[in-house]
Design an enzyme around this catalytic site. Structure first.
Site, PDB file in Angstrom:
ATOM      1  N   GLU A   1     -74.449  99.651  52.869  1.00  0.00           N
ATOM      2  CA  GLU A   1     -75.434 100.606  52.357  1.00  0.00           C
ATOM      3  C   GLU A   1     -75.591 100.469  50.859  1.00  0.00           C
ATOM      4  O   GLU A   1     -76.694 100.591  50.313  1.00  0.00           O
ATOM      5  CB  GLU A   1     -75.005 102.031  52.722  1.00  0.00           C
ATOM      6  CG  GLU A   1     -76.038 103.111  52.427  1.00  0.00           C
ATOM      7  CD  GLU A   1     -75.889 103.736  51.048  1.00  0.00           C
ATOM      8  OE1 GLU A   1     -76.700 104.615  50.714  1.00  0.00           O
ATOM      9  OE2 GLU A   1     -74.958 103.350  50.303  1.00  0.00           O
ATOM     10  N   GLU A   2     -74.475 100.209  50.179  1.00  0.00           N
ATOM     11  CA  GLU A   2     -74.492 100.188  48.725  1.00  0.00           C
ATOM     12  C   GLU A   2     -75.243  98.980  48.157  1.00  0.00           C
ATOM     13  O   GLU A   2     -75.478  98.915  46.954  1.00  0.00           O
ATOM     14  CB  GLU A   2     -73.054 100.196  48.180  1.00  0.00           C
ATOM     15  CG  GLU A   2     -72.268 101.463  48.500  1.00  0.00           C
ATOM     16  CD  GLU A   2     -72.737 102.677  47.720  1.00  0.00           C
ATOM     17  OE1 GLU A   2     -73.773 102.592  47.031  1.00  0.00           O
ATOM     18  OE2 GLU A   2     -72.069 103.718  47.802  1.00  0.00           O
TER      19      GLU A   2
END
Length: 546
Positions: free
Chosen positions: A332-333
């Site tokens: 996600e990051e």
């Protein structure tokens, strides 16, 4: 809304004492430490009611998972970033806990663009000497290559003073812009029109040894460029600077030094399913499991991940109408990679079976606010080009119902595209969730409502090494874990209010309040953008990117 001193005092007392009793048709147990034997009792019962489930979803239980994530990070270089051993160990932990609880668990592998910056330096060596600070004066582009270069800066088709309108120049966008460029020089290009990756690729082809991108110069486009090249592949370093600095560098001798890892790696999502009486109406909830490379990621997003594990373990024996599916997202990051991969892999029939999606990205921020994604668009406009699906308003009201019953203040947060709900919204799936704040600054009215300190970030350790086991507010984490349990169980029985598919009443009943008669909803003074800024996603691509 108007807030009275007596109501504020009552709310603080509730939080301090942990008194969590619903005034309506459902009683929710106080968030106290589990009594001896309580955990065993929870494992042996079905937890079919909100009161039973929230009695078993405890702060101690959530903290057990967060302590495990902290230990994993400490044993694996200090982080749990996707593509690293710390993330792999986190996946193993989630899979093991969910399988032991009786959920059907699978892993979904995918490839993603990995980037980890190790060090950087930027300075002017002639005709004057100046050393610049990362963050204040420059930023390394995500997916920059590694090198240590000292060379002359050569402007490429820049516009100084700036053009009248944004994207008013094409600096570096065409190969012909580099006609006459001296090989080995540092290309000095300007933001505008095309992606930064395209500018760097053209500079690289022309023989540039590095690229410095400066901002365009109009109002709102003057600060340090926070950019991304989009994916690994560059062979020269690239940084961004402000208009004020970049517009003065042509002909100067500069040093650009970047040490980073930029490559494609494999990672995984963890998907767990609890079958209900129907598989045609799936209630889905998710939280990203990865941290940034800088730290262990306990609030961002160990908090959402741990809360979901705790709810899952105590929901496992419930007899539900709808199938419940939980996801722990990878990468996600670095641009919401895991959730995007998952949704992109669903065919239309599979998407149609998803009744809704709930997102939990940071639910225990140390200087928290209680944010609910603004599904009815009453506080924030719809994101440009991404309409919020019908039914998202009702998801917001489910969480509002819970907070109202607990006499807890709350407010809306915008669907800004900064977390994993984005792919679901884009696919037309009603979405919502909770958020307690990231790098945004807490306002005075929020400190009055929630406690904490105005004028500092909701999470002062956001994306830093200090996002560890101490970087939490236990009260917020406890309350939100119960709110997650409430919403999941309520919707697992009946999603009629969201998508028109009737189920059955929740044993013991649930509260549904009037959205027009909210006593504890407060007004947002600024957009907070759930999830926070994530490298590779919210970093500027150049051109029309904001």
């Amino acid at each position: 809304m108007t807030r009275t001193d007596s109501r504020r005092a009552r709310t603080v007392a509730l939080g301090a004492a942990g008194a969590m009793a619903l005034a309506g048709t459902v009683a929710v147990a106080a968030p106290a430490a589990a009594a001896p034997g309580a955990a065993q009792a929870c494992e042996q019962r079905t937890n079919n009611t909100v009161a039973q489930l929230t009695d078993c979803v405890t702060l101690d239980g959530v903290m057990e998972h967060l302590e495990a994530f902290q230990g994993i990070a400490e044993a694996n270089g200090g982080n749990r970033a996707s593509g690293t051993p710390g993330y792999d160990a986190s996946v193993e932990y989630v899979e093991q806990r969910l399988k032991q609880a009786g959920w059907e668990v699978s892993r979904q592998e995918f490839q993603f663009p990995f980037f980890q910056q190790i060090s950087s330096a930027f300075s002017q060596t002639a005709p004057d000497q100046a050393t610049y600070a990362e963050g204040a004066d420059y930023a390394v582009m995500t997916y920059s290559a590694s090198a240590d270069v000292t060379a002359t800066a050569q402007a490429v088709d820049v516009v100084v003073p700036p053009p009248a309108a944004a994207n008013g120049n094409t600096s570096g966008c065409e190969a012909t812009d580099f006609t006459g460029f001296t090989r080995g020089n540092i290309a000095l290009v300007q933001r505008g029109t095309c992606p930064f990756g395209q500018k760097v690729a053209n500079a690289q082809a022309a023989g540039a040894s590095a690229v410095v991108v400066f901002n365009e110069g109009q109002e709102g486009r003057t600060d340090v460029v926070q950019g991304t090249l989009g994916a690994p592949g560059a062979t020269i370093p690239a940084i961004g600077v402000s208009y004020a600095l970049g517009s003065t560098l042509d002909g100067d001798t500069l040093r650009v030094a970047v040490e980073a890892v930029s490559e494609f790696r494999d990672t995984e999502n963890v998907i767990a399913e609890l079958p209900g009486r129907t598989s045609d109406n799936v209630v889905m909830a998710g939280a990203h499991l990865d941290s940034v490379p800088a730290g262990p990621g306990i609030n961002d997003n160990g908090s959402g991940s741990a809360a979901l594990i705790e709810v899952a373990e105590n929901l496992a024996e419930a007899e539900l109408t709808n199938t419940v599916r939980f996801a722990w997202w990878g990468a996600e990051e670095l641009g919401l990679q895991g959730s995007n991969h998952y949704v992109a892999g669903l065919d239309q029939a599979q998407r149609d079976r998803l009744a809704l999606y709930l997102n939990f990205d940071m639910v225990g921020s140390p200087n928290f606010a209680r944010f609910i994604y603004d599904g009815d668009l009453s506080a924030f406009p719809a994101p440009s080009g991404v309409p919020v699906p019908e039914g998202s308003d009702q998801i917001e009201y489910v969480f509002e119902d819970y907070y109202e019953e607990q006499e807890l203040f709350y407010e809306g947060t915008e669907f800004s595209g900064r977390s994993d709900y984005q792919a679901f919204i884009g696919a037309g799936i009603p979405s919502g969730g909770l958020f307690t704040g990231a790098e945004g600054v807490k306002q005075g009215y929020q400190a009055e409502a929630y406690g904490g300190e105005a004028g500092i970030a909701y999470d002062p350790n956001y994306h830093q090494v200090g996002d560890d086991i101490a970087n939490l507010d236990p009260e917020a984490l406890d309350q939100n874990s119960d709110a997650i349990a409430y919403a999941v169980l309520t919707l697992a029985y009946d999603t009629e209010r969201v998508n028109g598919v009737a189920g059955g009443p929740v044993p013991g009943g649930t509260f549904e309040g009037d959205p027009e008669a909210r006593e504890y909803r407060i007004s947002a003074a600024q957009p907070n953008g759930g999830g926070g800024l994530h490298a590779g996603h919210d970093h500027d691509h150049g051109g029309d990117a904001v």
